[in-house]
Enzyme design. Structure first.
Site, short mmCIF file in Angstrom:
data_model
loop_
_atom_site.label_atom_id
_atom_site.label_comp_id
_atom_site.label_asym_id
_atom_site.label_seq_id
_atom_site.Cartn_x
_atom_site.Cartn_y
_atom_site.Cartn_z
N SER A 128 0.83 -1.21 0.00
CA SER A 128 0.00 0.00 0.00
C SER A 128 0.86 1.26 0.00
CB SER A 128 -0.91 0.02 1.23
OG SER A 128 -1.76 -1.09 1.25
N1 SAH Z 1 -0.89 -5.02 3.97
C1 SAH Z 1 -0.18 -5.34 2.76
C2 SAH Z 1 -0.97 -4.88 1.54
C3 SAH Z 1 -1.10 -5.96 0.56
S1 SAH Z 1 -2.28 -5.72 -0.73
C4 SAH Z 1 1.23 -4.80 2.78
O1 SAH Z 1 1.58 -4.09 3.73
O2 SAH Z 1 2.01 -5.09 1.87
C5 SAH Z 1 -3.64 -6.67 -0.15
C6 SAH Z 1 -3.37 -8.12 0.16
O3 SAH Z 1 -4.61 -8.73 0.52
C7 SAH Z 1 -2.84 -8.93 -1.02
O4 SAH Z 1 -1.65 -9.55 -0.65
C8 SAH Z 1 -3.95 -9.96 -1.28
O5 SAH Z 1 -3.47 -11.20 -1.72
C9 SAH Z 1 -4.60 -10.06 0.08
N2 SAH Z 1 -5.97 -10.58 0.10
C10 SAH Z 1 -6.96 -10.37 -0.80
N3 SAH Z 1 -8.09 -11.01 -0.42
C11 SAH Z 1 -7.80 -11.65 0.76
C12 SAH Z 1 -8.55 -12.48 1.66
N4 SAH Z 1 -9.81 -12.80 1.44
N5 SAH Z 1 -7.91 -12.93 2.76
C13 SAH Z 1 -6.61 -12.62 3.03
N6 SAH Z 1 -5.87 -11.84 2.22
C14 SAH Z 1 -6.45 -11.35 1.10
#
Ligand code: SAH
Length: 218
Positions: free
Chosen positions: A67
């Site tokens: 993010s």
């Molecule tokens: N907090 C992360 C942001 C990653 S982007 C960071 O600091 O890098 C969002 C993430 O949510 C992705 O890795 C995606 O695979 C995950 N995601 C999407 N749907 C999800 C679900 N139902 N359960 C768990 N993770 C999920």
């Protein structure tokens, strides 16, 4: 393997990023301090390292992104993290947001839906010496085994607020979740006042990758 090195150049860029976040309205000194402490470039692919202190989201593989720093700061500020808070994160991704919560003294539980990211981030965090509880699976059902939580943060865009997440919050707990369509979302903060009553606030203008899974976009 990439050498983890935090140089004066990186530290300088981080300082400039903190100044920008302040300008954009982030007020919590604790949040700014945590972002200033944690080298965001460690969480980047070597080809993208020079961009690590831009206020932008970047690819982390599997079609997912780390993010934007402003978004991390905004969500973390809304969570009002206290030392010892038990926090569930949905969407571990690179592990950056979880590491910020960990640095703020929280007991972090984080779940990731993409197996490759889960495995890679688990290995990487161990190497960094940052350890918290990592799970693989669909986080739209929360992680009931360890509930209830003081706070829950969702880092992917949801079509609706999954009911399980509100259930797994303590009374007085806070849920921060982006809700909207696949392209744009509002940040929603829910404070659970009692088993039946919540207070809801909304802040416009965010763009996350979609939350998948049972109560997500599948
Ligand atoms: N907090 C992360 C942001 C990653 S982007 C960071 O600091 O890098 C969002 C993430 O949510 C992705 O890795 C995606 O695979 C995950 N995601 C999407 N749907 C999800 C679900 N139902 N359960 C768990 N993770 C999920």
């Amino acid at each position: 393997m990439l050498k983890l090195e935090d140089t004066y150049l990186h530290k300088g860029k981080r300082k400039a990023l903190i100044a920008l976040l302040r300008e954009k309205g982030i007020k919590s000194e604790r949040v700014l301090q945590a972002i200033n402490t944690l080298p965001r470039h460690f969480f980047f692919d070597s080809a993208l390292i020079s961009h690590a202190y831009e206020d932008k989201a970047f690819p982390i593989g599997e079609g997912q992104t780390i993010s934007q720093p402003y978004t991390v700061a905004f969500q973390t500020e809304l969570l009002d993290v206290k030392e010892g808070d038990k926090i569930l994160e949905i969407g571990t991704g690179s592990g950056y947001q979880g590491s910020i919560l960990h640095l703020l003294g929280a007991d972090v539980y984080s779940i990731e839906y993409q197996h490759k990211l889960y495995e890679g981030t688990k290995r990487f965090l161990k190497r960094l010496g940052i350890e918290f509880h990592l799970f693989y699976g669909d986080g739209t059902g929360g992680v009931p085994e360890y509930a209830p939580y003081d706070k829950i943060i969702v880092t992917a865009g949801a079509p609706v607020i999954p009911e399980a997440l509100i259930q797994q919050l303590k009374i007085g707990g806070i849920l921060v979740i982006p809700v909207g369509d696949k392209k744009r979302q509002s940040m929603v903060r829910i404070i659970k006042k009692s088993a039946k009553e919540v207070v809801r606030e909304e802040f416009d203008g965010f763009a996350f990758v979609p939350l998948l899974g049972k109560d997500g976009w599948n």
